[in-house]
Motif scaffolding. Structure first.
Motif, short mmCIF file in Angstrom:
data_model
loop_
_atom_site.label_atom_id
_atom_site.label_comp_id
_atom_site.label_asym_id
_atom_site.label_seq_id
_atom_site.Cartn_x
_atom_site.Cartn_y
_atom_site.Cartn_z
N ARG A 97 -3.01 -0.15 -27.13
CA ARG A 97 -1.74 -0.32 -26.40
C ARG A 97 -2.06 -0.33 -24.91
NH1 ARG A 97 2.75 3.73 -28.04
NH2 ARG A 97 4.01 2.03 -27.20
N LEU A 98 -1.98 -1.49 -24.29
CA LEU A 98 -2.34 -1.65 -22.88
C LEU A 98 -1.10 -1.67 -21.99
CD1 LEU A 98 -5.05 -4.46 -23.11
CD2 LEU A 98 -5.28 -2.02 -23.56
N VAL A 99 -1.21 -1.01 -20.85
CA VAL A 99 -0.20 -1.12 -19.80
C VAL A 99 -0.89 -1.70 -18.58
CG1 VAL A 99 1.50 0.05 -18.38
CG2 VAL A 99 1.06 0.86 -20.70
N VAL A 100 -0.55 -2.92 -18.22
CA VAL A 100 -1.21 -3.64 -17.13
C VAL A 100 -0.38 -3.50 -15.87
CG1 VAL A 100 -2.07 -5.88 -16.36
CG2 VAL A 100 -2.19 -5.27 -18.79
N PHE A 101 -0.99 -2.95 -14.82
CA PHE A 101 -0.29 -2.68 -13.56
C PHE A 101 -0.66 -3.74 -12.52
CE2 PHE A 101 -0.23 1.40 -15.65
CZ PHE A 101 1.01 1.92 -15.31
N ARG A 114 -0.96 7.42 -6.19
CA ARG A 114 -0.41 8.53 -5.42
C ARG A 114 0.02 9.63 -6.39
NH1 ARG A 114 4.33 8.42 -0.74
NH2 ARG A 114 4.61 10.68 -0.62
N GLY A 115 -0.54 10.82 -6.22
CA GLY A 115 -0.25 11.91 -7.14
C GLY A 115 -0.77 11.58 -8.53
N THR A 116 -0.08 12.08 -9.54
CA THR A 116 -0.41 11.71 -10.92
C THR A 116 0.30 10.40 -11.21
OG1 THR A 116 -0.57 14.03 -11.56
CG2 THR A 116 -0.38 12.42 -13.34
N GLY A 117 -0.41 9.31 -11.21
CA GLY A 117 0.19 7.99 -11.29
C GLY A 117 0.87 7.72 -12.62
N PHE A 118 1.70 6.68 -12.62
CA PHE A 118 2.40 6.29 -13.84
C PHE A 118 1.43 5.98 -14.97
CE2 PHE A 118 6.35 4.48 -11.43
CZ PHE A 118 6.68 5.78 -11.05
N GLY A 119 0.28 5.38 -14.65
CA GLY A 119 -0.67 5.00 -15.69
C GLY A 119 -1.17 6.20 -16.46
N ALA A 120 -1.60 7.25 -15.74
CA ALA A 120 -2.10 8.45 -16.39
C ALA A 120 -1.00 9.17 -17.17
CB ALA A 120 -2.72 9.39 -15.35
N ARG A 121 0.21 9.16 -16.63
CA ARG A 121 1.32 9.84 -17.30
C ARG A 121 1.71 9.12 -18.59
NH1 ARG A 121 5.63 11.32 -12.59
NH2 ARG A 121 6.59 12.48 -14.32
N THR A 129 -3.28 2.82 -22.67
CA THR A 129 -4.41 2.73 -21.75
C THR A 129 -4.00 1.92 -20.52
OG1 THR A 129 -5.99 2.78 -23.59
CG2 THR A 129 -6.81 2.01 -21.46
N PRO A 130 -4.07 2.50 -19.33
CA PRO A 130 -3.72 1.75 -18.12
C PRO A 130 -4.82 0.78 -17.72
CG PRO A 130 -4.44 3.94 -17.51
CD PRO A 130 -4.43 3.91 -19.02
N VAL A 131 -4.41 -0.41 -17.30
CA VAL A 131 -5.33 -1.42 -16.79
C VAL A 131 -4.81 -1.85 -15.43
CG1 VAL A 131 -6.30 -3.73 -17.12
CG2 VAL A 131 -5.95 -2.22 -19.10
N TYR A 132 -5.63 -1.69 -14.39
CA TYR A 132 -5.20 -1.99 -13.03
C TYR A 132 -5.81 -3.31 -12.55
CZ TYR A 132 -3.83 2.87 -13.27
OH TYR A 132 -3.25 4.07 -13.66
N VAL A 133 -4.95 -4.18 -12.05
CA VAL A 133 -5.36 -5.52 -11.64
C VAL A 133 -5.22 -5.65 -10.12
CG1 VAL A 133 -4.82 -7.99 -11.78
CG2 VAL A 133 -4.74 -6.56 -13.84
N ARG A 134 -6.22 -6.24 -9.49
CA ARG A 134 -6.12 -6.58 -8.08
C ARG A 134 -6.13 -8.10 -7.92
NH1 ARG A 134 -10.27 -4.78 -3.28
NH2 ARG A 134 -9.65 -2.70 -4.01
N TYR A 135 -5.31 -8.60 -7.00
CA TYR A 135 -5.27 -10.03 -6.73
C TYR A 135 -5.00 -10.25 -5.25
CZ TYR A 135 -0.17 -9.44 -6.79
OH TYR A 135 1.12 -9.01 -6.53
N ASN A 136 -5.25 -11.45 -4.78
CA ASN A 136 -4.99 -11.81 -3.39
C ASN A 136 -3.52 -12.18 -3.27
OD1 ASN A 136 -4.71 -13.11 -0.90
ND2 ASN A 136 -6.76 -14.01 -0.98
N SER A 137 -2.72 -11.27 -2.70
CA SER A 137 -1.27 -11.48 -2.66
C SER A 137 -0.84 -12.52 -1.64
CB SER A 137 -0.56 -10.14 -2.38
OG SER A 137 -0.94 -9.61 -1.12
N LEU A 168 3.52 -5.17 -19.29
CA LEU A 168 3.23 -5.57 -17.92
C LEU A 168 4.17 -4.84 -16.97
CD1 LEU A 168 2.94 -9.47 -18.40
CD2 LEU A 168 1.09 -7.77 -18.45
N ILE A 169 3.61 -4.18 -15.96
CA ILE A 169 4.42 -3.48 -14.96
C ILE A 169 4.02 -4.00 -13.58
CG2 ILE A 169 5.03 -1.27 -13.92
CD1 ILE A 169 4.49 0.08 -16.54
N GLY A 170 4.98 -4.58 -12.88
CA GLY A 170 4.70 -5.13 -11.56
C GLY A 170 5.60 -4.53 -10.50
N HIS A 171 5.02 -4.19 -9.37
CA HIS A 171 5.80 -3.71 -8.23
C HIS A 171 6.00 -4.85 -7.25
CE1 HIS A 171 6.09 -1.71 -4.13
NE2 HIS A 171 7.16 -1.28 -4.76
N SER A 172 7.25 -5.10 -6.85
CA SER A 172 7.57 -6.11 -5.86
C SER A 172 7.03 -7.48 -6.27
CB SER A 172 7.03 -5.66 -4.49
OG SER A 172 7.61 -6.40 -3.45
#
Length: 347
Positions: A97-101, A114-121, A129-137, A168-172
């Motif tokens: 079960r993946l949660v992609v941020f 920041r703090g105990t992040g949503f992924g760990a919680r 399992t949290p998966v963190y993605v970086r991209y050129n915004s 999939l969880i996206g901010h902004s």
């Protein structure tokens, strides 16, 4: 209310302040030979990378493998190669079960920690399992959406255990990138799409960001004056990603045509959607809330949307509070646990 706005603005510029305070590292950041060292992965390095990418679409030399505008999965502040052995090493306790941020404009994956992040919680509460993605915004949203389609395909194929569920969880802007990927995945009929069950957008400008529209209008007016031409040229250096935010573009045909909304999605994947927005005002529907929103994005309205979604409004929060606030997490957790969609409102 003025005190709240001041406090929120202070949080938003905190990253810039942190970068300035690390003045001893600034010379290293400017030196070409240092970009591939740990400096780029330091706190000021992350701020510099996010700002350079998001504001101007600058392609900085990459730390680790791959070019800097390449979308990557990140672990321990480093890119992870999408093969079975590398993913197993990075995620030794991987679940199916993946949660992609997905971060937003001028951000990196560091924003989620920041703090105990949503992924760990969520990993503790839902065995995900949290998966963190970086991209050129600074690139077009649709270009990053296309990259996400390819990245998720490789991720699913090489994941340590069979993937059964993707959230999939996206901010902004990250929410727009996720939506773009889902539309393009449907167009391409990719196999992993059937595993995506949830999409969460936090503070996403689905119908566009009013601030960017105003900037675009000002740039157009200044361009008509010979005296103001230098300023107009400066404003025109805004990245493609920022300009996409003016109308919430998620598809190539929108920005390439130059019209406000020339493209409409036909149908949609069977994905439950949760769109969370906030206002500084604690009163839903207030004039102050509508005008100021969360300082960057106006609250979501059902008639703004081209797809079905559960809509949640939270009062007393700014744009970046959506990344870590307990109230946001409680809404997210309850919604992910729910078996059936419900249209809810939270004060």
């Amino acid at each position: 209310m003025i005190k709240k706005a001041t406090s929120a603005l202070g949080e938003m510029v905190g990253g810039l302040a942190a970068l300035a305070l690390e003045s001893s590292q600034l010379p290293a950041l400017l030196a070409r030979d240092y970009w591939t060292t740990s400096v780029l992965e330091s706190a000021p390095g992350h701020y510099a990378t996010g700002l350079a990418h998001g504001m101007f679409g600058v392609r900085l030399p990459a730390a680790g493998r791959g070019p800097s505008d390449e979308m990557t999965v990140r672990s321990a502040r480093r890119p992870v190669t999408l093969d079975h052995s590398s993913l197993t090493a990075a995620h030794p306790d991987a679940t199916g079960r993946l949660v992609v941020f997905l971060h937003g404009l001028v951000e990196t994956e560091r924003c989620w920690f920041r703090g105990t992040g949503f992924g760990a919680r969520l990993a503790d509460d839902l065995d995900t399992t949290p998966v963190y993605v970086r991209y050129n915004s600074g690139r077009h949203v649709s270009e990053n959406g296309g990259d996400l389609v390819a990245l998720l395909g490789r991720l699913v194929d090489s994941w340590p255990v069979p993937v059964t569920d993707i959230v999939l969880i996206g901010h902004s802007m990250g929410g727009l990138v996720a939506r773009s990927a889902l539309y393009q995945a449907q167009e391409q009929d990719v196999s992993w799409l059937s595993r995506v069950t949830r999409l969460v957008c936090l503070g996403t400008p689905h119908s566009g960001a009013p601030l960017e529209r105003r900037v675009a209008q000002v740039a157009g007016l200044l361009g008509k004056s010979a005296v103001a031409t230098p300023l107009a040229r400066l404003l025109s250096t805004r990245s493609d990603g920022i300009q996409d935010l003016a109308h919430g573009y998620v598809h190539r045909s929108q920005w390439s045509a130059g019209a406000e909304s020339p493209w409409r999605p036909e149908g949609g994947a069977s994905v439950r959607r949760l769109f969370v927005s906030a206002t500084l005002s604690r009163t839903e529907g207030s004039t102050w809330g509508r005008l100021v929103g969360d300082l960057l994005v106006a609250p979501v309205r059902a008639d703004d949307l081209t797809e079905d979604a559960d809509i949640v409004w939270l009062g007393g929060l700014n744009h970046f509070s959506l990344l870590h606030d307990d109230a946001v997490y409680e809404v997210l957790l309850d919604w992910l646990r729910a078996a059936e969609p419900t249209r809810v409102r939270e004060a």
